[in-house]
Scaffold this active site. Structure first.
Site, short mmCIF file in Angstrom:
data_model
loop_
_atom_site.label_atom_id
_atom_site.label_comp_id
_atom_site.label_asym_id
_atom_site.label_seq_id
_atom_site.Cartn_x
_atom_site.Cartn_y
_atom_site.Cartn_z
N TYR A 1 0.86 -1.18 0.00
CA TYR A 1 0.00 0.00 0.00
C TYR A 1 0.90 1.23 0.00
O TYR A 1 1.75 1.37 0.87
CB TYR A 1 -0.89 -0.03 1.25
CG TYR A 1 -1.83 1.15 1.36
CD1 TYR A 1 -2.98 1.21 0.56
CD2 TYR A 1 -1.59 2.18 2.25
CE1 TYR A 1 -3.85 2.28 0.66
CE2 TYR A 1 -2.46 3.25 2.35
CZ TYR A 1 -3.59 3.30 1.56
OH TYR A 1 -4.44 4.37 1.66
N ASP B 1 9.43 2.78 -0.65
CA ASP B 1 8.41 3.45 0.15
C ASP B 1 8.74 3.19 1.62
O ASP B 1 8.46 2.12 2.15
CB ASP B 1 7.03 2.89 -0.23
CG ASP B 1 5.91 3.43 0.66
OD1 ASP B 1 6.22 4.06 1.70
OD2 ASP B 1 4.73 3.21 0.33
N LYS C 1 4.11 9.76 7.75
CA LYS C 1 3.79 10.19 9.12
C LYS C 1 4.96 10.19 10.10
O LYS C 1 5.03 11.06 10.98
CB LYS C 1 2.66 9.31 9.65
CG LYS C 1 2.82 7.82 9.29
CD LYS C 1 1.47 7.13 9.11
CE LYS C 1 1.58 5.95 8.20
NZ LYS C 1 0.30 5.50 7.69
N1 HOZ Z 1 -3.17 3.10 6.02
C1 HOZ Z 1 -3.00 2.97 7.42
C2 HOZ Z 1 -2.40 1.67 7.79
N2 HOZ Z 1 -1.64 1.03 6.85
C3 HOZ Z 1 -4.28 3.14 8.18
C4 HOZ Z 1 -4.55 4.56 8.40
C5 HOZ Z 1 -5.74 4.81 9.32
O1 HOZ Z 1 -6.76 4.17 9.14
O2 HOZ Z 1 -5.62 5.65 10.20
#
Ligand code: HOZ
Length: 428
Positions: A143, A238, A266
């Protein structure tokens, strides 16, 4: 008698799609009501009902030093007094770029953005602009944020909800996204040969974290590096999850692998909405205003986000022992979980790398999306809820990695291990 979280979820659904601002939070795949958080300190989350949880998602990675880490909180408070946004350059942005370049191998220039999605999206645009090619190659179950090109055979929420095709993604975009199974170098070679001179970039999570935690097979990343060198393809790592988490220099440092471009999210903002992409000058100089590959953002380099990230990264740079401590804690947890899972007697796999770890209820090695998806994820749901009610907050999906933070004490880890034992016997 409804809990406060239940009341809030009911209310949230009246004004927010599905009651959440990011799908995985909805608990849809594990069932039940999402827990609404009120605050967090160190290794603990506190919900709207006043319950305490030991946290194993760390805001999906960034809270490496624990929640509400005092130097970061203080720095944000002080900075906010001087305005929360300028839309004009600041000295702090230079300091942040210099700090990143000093910590990360192979980065000559770095551009700040506001999320990991933006970072990955911009990095493939740059790779396309640089190479003059259209296609990208990504891995099943990885992802890279929710930009159109990445939502083909993606992990995280798409795997969690079994979304195979995303309405709204044009056939053209989907056709330009090629996919292979993670760790399958032979498949990559075949695809690259079939699309000679068409592929702009290969993008991969170095250690996969969006289908549980899955390690790169020995030689896999090195093999990708060689293919990219031979075929003039931009190699993008990534590091949204792994950057500054696996080592101060991220997976590049820990695994001794060199990317052409690297993306961050983040973690780089200490929990604030931040991302970045950077890499070789030769490629990065194609970004506007140096070149014509356009990319922009009013909130890019935002002072509050920058000071939070700068403060946290400085702590990490100055205290490299943190990484050994975090890894030791994660190995301690893995060993403890291994012991109780073994005694329990049902099939399981624990994958762990640095401070990333996850359990798959599977009788075979979990090395790619197919093997992750074949695990007993019904059992994971039961385990998740049994842990939640005992005050342990795990990712609400088997398709996510757990992230440890350094505020976790060995007593917290022992509690997690003993509650895993109770939970396993309750679930099967
Ligand atoms: N894409 C995030 C984990 N791989 C989740 C983000 C969220 O739902 O806060």
């Amino acid at each position: 008698m409804y809990t406060k979280s239940e009341q809030l979820f009911e209310r949230a659904q009246q004004s927010i799609p599905g009651g959440v601002n990011s799908p995985v939070r909805a608990f849809k795949s594990v069932g039940g009501t999402p827990v609404f958080m009120k605050s967090a300190k160190g290794a603990y989350l506190f919900d709207a009902d006043g319950n305490r949880y030991i946290d194993y998602i760390a805001s999906w990675g960034p809270m490496i030093l624990g929640h509400a880490y005092e130097p970061v909180v203080k720095a944000i408070q002080e900075k906010a007094l001087g305005s929360t946004s300028f839309g004009a350059p600041t000295e702090l942005e230079i300091e942040m770029a210099e700090l990143i370049i000093s910590m990360v191998p192979n980065v000559d220039l770095v551009r700040m953005v506001s999320s990991g999605t933006e970072a990955c999206m911009s990095s493939i645009r740059l790779a396309r602009g640089y190479t003059g090619r259209n296609k990208i190659l990504k891995f099943e179950g990885h992802y890279h944020g929710h930009a159109d090109s990445f939502l083909v055979k993606a992990g995280s929420g798409l795997a969690t909800f079994n979304i195979q095709t995303v309405p709204g993604i044009t056939a053209g975009v989907a056709n330009d996204t090629l996919t292979a199974a993670y760790n399958d170098l032979a498949a990559v070679k075949k695809i690259v040969a079939e699309h000679k001179d068409e592929i702009a970039a290969i993008i991969t999570e170095p250690v996969a974290g969006n289908m549980g935690c899955i390690l790169p097979a020995p030689g896999f990343l090195e093999g990708l590096r060689t293919i990219c060198d031979e075929e003039g393809i931009v190699f993008i790592l990534d590091e949204v999850m792994t950057g500054f988490r696996l080592a101060a220099g991220g997976a590049q440092q820990k695994l001794n692998i060199k990317a052409d471009l690297v993306t961050y999210g983040k973690v780089i903002g200490g929990g604030m909405p931040v991302g970045a992409f950077g890499g070789k000058r030769e490629i990065m100089q194609h970004i506007a205003p140096l070149g014509n590959v356009y990319q922009a953002g009013t909130l890019s380099g935002n002072p509050i986000a920058m000071i939070a990230g700068f403060t946290m990264l400085t702590q990490l740079k100055n205290n490299p022992a943190i990484y050994a401590e975090l890894e030791a804690k994660t190995i301690y947890l893995r060993n403890g979980l291994d012991e109780v899972l073994k005694a329990w007697g049902h099939p399981y796999i624990i994958n762990q790398f640095g401070s990333m770890i996850s359990i798959h209820f599977s009788d075979h090695a979990v090395t790619d999306f197919a093997t992750a998806a074949a695990a007993n994820n019904e059992l994971f749901k039961k385990y998740f809820h049994a842990m939640l009610k005992r005050g342990i907050y795990l990712p609400p999906s088997a398709f996510e990695s757990w992230f440890l933070n350094n505020a976790l004490s060995y007593a917290d880890l022992d509690e997690t291990i003993s509650k895993t034992k109770e939970s396993l016997y309750e679930t099967a």
